[in-house]
Design an enzyme around this catalytic site. Structure first.
Site, mmCIF file in Angstrom:
data_model
loop_
_atom_site.group_PDB
_atom_site.id
_atom_site.type_symbol
_atom_site.label_atom_id
_atom_site.label_comp_id
_atom_site.label_asym_id
_atom_site.label_seq_id
_atom_site.Cartn_x
_atom_site.Cartn_y
_atom_site.Cartn_z
ATOM 1 N N LYS A 1 11.086 -23.417 3.780
ATOM 2 C CA LYS A 1 12.524 -23.457 3.455
ATOM 3 C C LYS A 1 13.362 -23.762 4.690
ATOM 4 C CE LYS A 1 12.097 -19.319 1.504
ATOM 5 N NZ LYS A 1 10.692 -19.150 1.171
ATOM 6 N N GLN B 1 11.786 -15.177 0.770
ATOM 7 C CA GLN B 1 10.772 -14.957 -0.261
ATOM 8 C C GLN B 1 10.855 -16.090 -1.299
ATOM 9 O OE1 GLN B 1 12.797 -11.894 0.581
ATOM 10 N NE2 GLN B 1 11.368 -12.044 2.251
ATOM 11 N N GLY C 1 10.144 -14.945 7.045
ATOM 12 C CA GLY C 1 9.765 -15.649 8.272
ATOM 13 C C GLY C 1 9.938 -17.135 8.080
ATOM 14 N N HIS C 2 10.861 -17.717 8.809
ATOM 15 C CA HIS C 2 11.077 -19.166 8.743
ATOM 16 C C HIS C 2 10.665 -19.764 10.078
ATOM 17 C CE1 HIS C 2 14.520 -18.787 5.589
ATOM 18 N NE2 HIS C 2 13.328 -18.691 5.054
ATOM 19 N N ASP D 1 7.008 -18.966 1.863
ATOM 20 C CA ASP D 1 6.418 -19.763 2.939
ATOM 21 C C ASP D 1 6.299 -21.233 2.568
ATOM 22 O OD1 ASP D 1 5.972 -17.317 4.378
ATOM 23 O OD2 ASP D 1 4.316 -16.951 3.001
HETATM 24 P P1 IMP Z 1 7.858 -6.617 0.755
HETATM 25 O O1 IMP Z 1 8.885 -7.684 0.578
HETATM 26 O O2 IMP Z 1 7.596 -6.299 2.198
HETATM 27 O O3 IMP Z 1 8.144 -5.401 -0.055
HETATM 28 O O4 IMP Z 1 6.452 -7.188 0.203
HETATM 29 C C1 IMP Z 1 6.260 -7.457 -1.188
HETATM 30 C C2 IMP Z 1 5.438 -8.715 -1.391
HETATM 31 O O5 IMP Z 1 6.196 -9.845 -1.022
HETATM 32 C C3 IMP Z 1 4.158 -8.778 -0.553
HETATM 33 O O6 IMP Z 1 3.159 -9.433 -1.307
HETATM 34 C C4 IMP Z 1 4.567 -9.637 0.625
HETATM 35 O O7 IMP Z 1 3.460 -10.292 1.232
HETATM 36 C C5 IMP Z 1 5.484 -10.624 -0.058
HETATM 37 N N1 IMP Z 1 6.487 -11.200 0.847
HETATM 38 C C6 IMP Z 1 7.597 -10.622 1.334
HETATM 39 N N2 IMP Z 1 8.271 -11.468 2.119
HETATM 40 C C7 IMP Z 1 7.601 -12.618 2.122
HETATM 41 C C8 IMP Z 1 7.842 -13.904 2.724
HETATM 42 O O8 IMP Z 1 8.828 -14.161 3.415
HETATM 43 N N3 IMP Z 1 6.890 -14.857 2.460
HETATM 44 C C9 IMP Z 1 5.822 -14.618 1.672
HETATM 45 N N4 IMP Z 1 5.567 -13.463 1.082
HETATM 46 C C10 IMP Z 1 6.451 -12.461 1.307
#
Ligand code: IMP
Length: 424
Positions: A16, A223, A40-41, A13
């Site tokens: 990007k 991520q 999420g962008h 977040d």
């Molecule tokens: P998962 O990717 O759904 O398996 O979640 C694993 C961890 O990554 C959790 O703490 C999520 O909140 C975090 N996470 C996954 N995608 C994002 C993102 O796009 N932004 C911020 N945190 C993320």
């Protein structure tokens, strides 16, 4: 400058989408190489706000080919919901390409994600519940379903059957849930085939040829470094490699072809989900960062945890990713503080650490060591050159640059495309 990687240098977040946008009109290809619709962008185009999850943000750049490469996990239902949403708003998605080798997220992956999290109780990761971890687990276990499998119904059925067998035992016997039938999964997946077929391609070949032809290819991270399954705060991470190396394995483009690696870093820090976060604030400052920064997750609507800039994390990201430069975002959010703390090192069990400690246990005990900078206490959202920034804002940016391990390329001063100060 044909091959550019843009990635998150903190816990995600960082903005990007905005950094991607900055390369704008010169972009021929925009490629997602890891993760799925957990991302999420937010991108603001001409005052209109768009959110992308699985789609590369280049979808909003006219003429750009958007590529979902092999390293991504694709939930076809989520993909077409997003495509339809874009089409309804007049966005052209006809240039979208999906790798035949990308893995699919099926209903049993999202179910497993949710029940596993519930089962973990206080040890839960705080996943997005989108089936990301279970889909990558199947990939590594060699029981995944790939996009190309959709093109052969018999193979698809065989693979779903093989993959589902053990999961149904777990669902029924461990989690006390209804078993999922092969038929319902196959039927659901086949319902997308006609729409997906024209998009499926050998994206490694496509991208390498594009680079041969001198096209500009952007590898857009989702991520972030600290959520990387190898280099992040394991186990509080996502299940893929959002670091620069993941752009290569996730696309089939070799590391020698990459020209720039840009790390996006917020002028403070946020994190969603569980896991260690040394500079996290639990006071009025944290609340103010959350409020002024609008720190609510684009994908899940969860509140982000907020804290000060962590230069140890930034240096680590510069090293792990071999960053050629940083893009600093959301500097405008800090516009009302009199004094701004920056974490320059950690105190861990009485010892000062200037680099990321070796073990996660140490990181869990890390106490930030702060240096304090004078705030500028004014709105900087109209600045377009470095000289237009107030003196204290310039000093803050220069100090961060000196301690973060790579030059700063651009600084974001607001959500709009044009609200950026390009330094070099
Ligand atoms: P998962 O990717 O759904 O398996 O979640 C694993 C961890 O990554 C959790 O703490 C999520 O909140 C975090 N996470 C996954 N995608 C994002 C993102 O796009 N932004 C911020 N945190 C993320």
């Amino acid at each position: 400058m044909p091959a550019v990687v843009i990635l998150g240098a903190q816990w995600g977040d960082e903005g990007k989408g905005k950094a991607t946008d900055q390369l704008g009109s010169s972009l021929d290809y925009c490629v997602r190489t890891s993760g799925g619709n957990n991302a999420g962008h937010t991108i603001v185009v001409n005052g209109e706000k768009f959110a992308t999850h699985l789609l590369p943000s280049g979808i909003l750049t006219p003429g750009c080919v958007s590529v979902i490469a092999n390293g991504v996990v694709v939930d076809p239902g989520a993909l077409f919901r997003e495509v339809d949403g874009m089409n309804e708003r007049g966005v052209d998605t006809s240039r979208l390409v999906v790798s035949s080798n990308a893995h699919l997220i099926t209903s049993y992956h999202t179910t497993m994600d949710k029940v596993t999290e519930r089962f973990l109780g206080k040890n839960q990761i705080g996943t997005t519940g989108r089936g990301i971890g279970p889909a990558y687990a199947d990939k590594i276990n060699r029981t995944g379903i790939r996009v190309a499998d959709l093109l052969d119904e018999k193979i698809l059925r065989d693979k779903v059957e093989a993959s589902l067998d053990l999961k149904n035992h777990i669902l029924a016997k461990v989690y006390n849930r209804r078993a999922i039938t092969v038929e319902e999964v196959v039927e659901d997946l086949l319902s997308y085939v006609d729409r997906l077929r024209p998009m499926i391609a050998d994206t490694s070949l496509l991208l390498n040829r594009a680079l041969d032809d001198g096209r500009t290819v952007l590898f857009e991270g989702a991520q972030a470094t600290m959520l990387d399954v190898d280099h992040g705060t394991y186990p509080f991470v996502t299940s893929s490699n959002p670091v620069a190396g993941g752009a290569c394995t996730g696309s089939g483009v070799g590391p020698t072809r990459i020209d720039r690696v840009i790390g996006v870093v917020k002028a403070y820090t946020t994190r969603v989900g569980a896991g260690p976060f040394p500079t996290e604030l639990f006071d009025a400052d944290g609340e103010k960062l959350w409020e002024v920064g609008g720190e609510v997750g684009v994908s899940t609507g969860r509140n982000r945890r907020c804290g000060w800039y962590d230069a140890v994390v930034a240096r680590y990201a510069a090293r792990i990713n071999g960053l050629t430069e940083f893009c600093l975002t959301k500097l405008d959010v800090l516009g009302s503080w009199e004094r701004i703390p920056v974490c320059v090192g950690y105190q861990i069990d009485g010892v000062r650490h200037d680099e990321m400690p070796m073990t996660q246990s140490e990181f869990h005990h890390a106490e930030p060591i702060y240096e304090f900078f004078d705030g500028w206490q004014t709105d900087i959202s109209g600045a377009r050159t470095f000289d237009e920034l107030p003196k204290n804002a310039r000093a803050y940016v220069q100090a961060l640059e000196e301690m973060s391990g790579a030059p700063f390329w651009a600084v974001g001063v607001g959500p709009g495309r044009e609200q950026t100060v390009v330094l070099r």
